[in-house]
Scaffold this active site. Structure first.
Site, PDB file in Angstrom:
ATOM      1  N   LYS A 121       0.877  -1.179   0.074  1.00 14.51           N
ATOM      2  CA  LYS A 121      -0.024  -0.145   0.018  1.00 14.51           C
ATOM      3  C   LYS A 121       0.822   1.175  -0.256  1.00 14.51           C
ATOM      4  CE  LYS A 121      -2.295  -1.066   3.719  1.00 14.51           C
ATOM      5  NZ  LYS A 121      -1.823  -2.682   4.004  1.00 14.51           N
ATOM      6  N   THR A 122       1.833   1.315   0.923  1.00 14.71           N
ATOM      7  CA  THR A 122       2.573   2.570   1.029  1.00 14.71           C
ATOM      8  C   THR A 122       3.457   2.864  -0.131  1.00 14.71           C
ATOM      9  OG1 THR A 122       2.780   2.206   3.368  1.00 14.71           O
ATOM     10  CG2 THR A 122       4.478   3.523   2.348  1.00 14.71           C
ATOM     11  N   GLU A 165      -3.691   6.067   1.303  1.00 15.25           N
ATOM     12  CA  GLU A 165      -3.434   4.649   1.885  1.00 15.25           C
ATOM     13  C   GLU A 165      -4.613   4.200   2.613  1.00 15.25           C
ATOM     14  OE1 GLU A 165      -0.160   2.070   4.587  1.00 15.25           O
ATOM     15  OE2 GLU A 165       0.370   4.006   3.432  1.00 15.25           O
TER      16      GLU A 165
END
Length: 463
Positions: A121-122, A165
């Site tokens: 995600k990051t 995110e």
């Protein structure tokens, strides 16, 4: 107040303001004109970055830190009910807002892209933030890690796109209503909050159902968990799949490693595009393809976005080079789930050639170790040698019988060379005794193992 600032959040107080998710929201509110205050357990570069934006940051938690005129108190799921500032908020009648609600409020009136998945995600959020900025679209973004400096995990831009995110760990991503959502993968994790993989699927189904009418879900065609989620979704959810699978809508034709970078060729809407990814590893290349597909779904020309993705050069703790000393490179990895550990070790193996890979691994959470300790040990077998620390508890209390020994036993059973070290202070000397010129050292885990990189480099410099 700047446009788009919810009046109920014009004087917010953040408990745990230095956390990755919390600090990003605080930063955007400060940039929008809010009078931001908060507290954190310890001093940090992030706290200093927030102060530079005008925020008041207290160190330690005390009832007196909460101002009487605070408009709300923002918390994450990690804040315990007996926190003195939370208790004081109840006494004063100050509304308590979960960070996900605060982030959802910041997205209102914009075109949000929400990035979800068990891993990646990051990185994917960061790729979008950097590439959209490179194109001059001035996005706002909130990321779970710093791009290149403390406090760079978030920005209030004056464009109409908001990249965020979306955290599934506590189901807080159900609060968002994105125009484009990304699901990179779906696996069982966060065992304190999910009892089974079916609960995970149900949670991601709810997230997909929050996409606004006419919006798009961008989802992996390669990951079996993502494919299963796609099968479970109603036809009303418009999906765009990406990956190396033959039936992917955005199909990856080639990923060619080039040292610590790669070249990717995709087929999108009948057009072949080749572009560079400035970080190593197949998994990061696929994250870039997900970002490309999401941007295209939002109406951004893929031929413009693809080359802009090369502007992303990494995020702190995601295979971040900390330095080199005595011919040894020290790299920091946030990987703490077996899938992430395997992906980062394979990426390093691809880039390292004949170099040895030494790992300092710190398990994260007792519950995760209890459920996935065997798989963590098997992942460590990809390294030439590993040192395993005690479990970093984060928000959890110990679980009887759950220790790093579960990982060590599994690693040795898989043929790995593993040593247990219980005192972090012993790590620099231990690694200096193992490392030879040309070796790569990875500090790996989501806890404070990241602090060891500079200490290892200092110790190596004394060789």
């Amino acid at each position: 107040m700047a446009p788009g600032l919810p009046t109920a959040m014009d004087r917010p107080h953040f408990i745990g303001i230095g956390g990755a998710g919390m600090s990003g929201i605080a930063k955007i509110l400060a940039q929008r004109g809010a009078k931001v205050a908060g507290s954190d357990a310890k001093e940090s570069a992030t706290a200093e970055a927030l102060r530079a934006l005008g925020a008041t940051v207290h160190i330690g938690h005390a009832a007196g830190h909460l101002a009487d005129d605070a408009s709300c108190v923002v918390v994450s799921s990690a804040i315990r009910p007996d926190n003195p500032e939370l208790v004081r908020a109840a006494e004063l009648g100050v509304p308590v807002v979960h960070r996900s609600d605060a982030l959802a409020a910041l997205m209102e009136g914009l075109r949000p892209i929400a990035v979800a998945g068990t891993h990646g995600k990051t990185t994917t959020t960061s790729m979008l933030a950097v590439s959209l900025t490179e194109l001059g679209l001035r996005p706002s973004y909130a990321i779970g890690g710093d791009l290149d400096a403390p406090g760079s995990n978030a920005l209030h831009g004056d464009g109409d796109i908001f990249v965020a995110e979306a955290d599934e760990s506590d189901r807080s991503f159900h609060k968002y209503a994105p125009q484009v959502a990304i699901v990179l993968n779906v696996e069982l994790d966060h065992h304190a909050n999910y009892a089974s993989i079916d609960e995970i699927y149900e949670s991601f189904e709810t997230f997909a159902g929050k996409i606004v009418p006419g919006g798009t879900l961008v989802i992996s065609a390669d990951h079996e968990g993502a494919r299963e989620l796609t099968r479970r979704l109603p036809d009303s959810v418009r999906t765009v799949t990406y990956g190396e699978a033959a039936d992917a809508d955005v199909r990856v034709l080639a990923i060619v490693p080039q040292g610590l970078s790669s070249r990717v060729t995709v087929l999108l809407d009948g057009q072949e595009l080749t572009f560079g990814v400035s970080v190593p590893g197949r998994h990061y290349a696929l994250n870039a393809v997900a970002a490309l597909a999401a941007g295209a779904a939002l109406g951004i020309p893929a031929a413009e976005l693809a080359p802009a993705l090369a502007a992303y050069t990494g995020v702190k703790r995601r295979l971040q080079l900390k330095g080199e000393s005595a011919g040894v490179q020290v790299i920091d990895s946030y990987a703490h789930h077996p899938t992430e550990m395997t992906a980062d070790l394979e990426a390093m193996r691809s880039a390292a050639g004949e170099a040895r890979i030494l790992v300092v691994f710190q398990p994260h959470l007792f519950s995760r170790t209890q459920e996935l300790g065997k798989e963590m040990g098997q992942s460590l077998a990809l390294a030439d040698a590993s040192v395993v620390l005690d479990i970093y508890p984060a928000r959890e209390d110990p679980i009887p019988g759950v220790t790093s020994e579960l990982i060590i036993e599994a690693a040795r059973a898989a043929g790995a060379d593993v040593t247990a070290v219980h005192d972090k202070a012993e790590i620099p000397a231990a690694i200096a005794g193992m490392a030879k010129p040309g070796d790569l050292v990875l500090t790996m885990g989501a806890g404070d193992v990241t602090d060891l990189g500079p200490r290892i480099l200092d110790r190596l410099s004394q060789q």
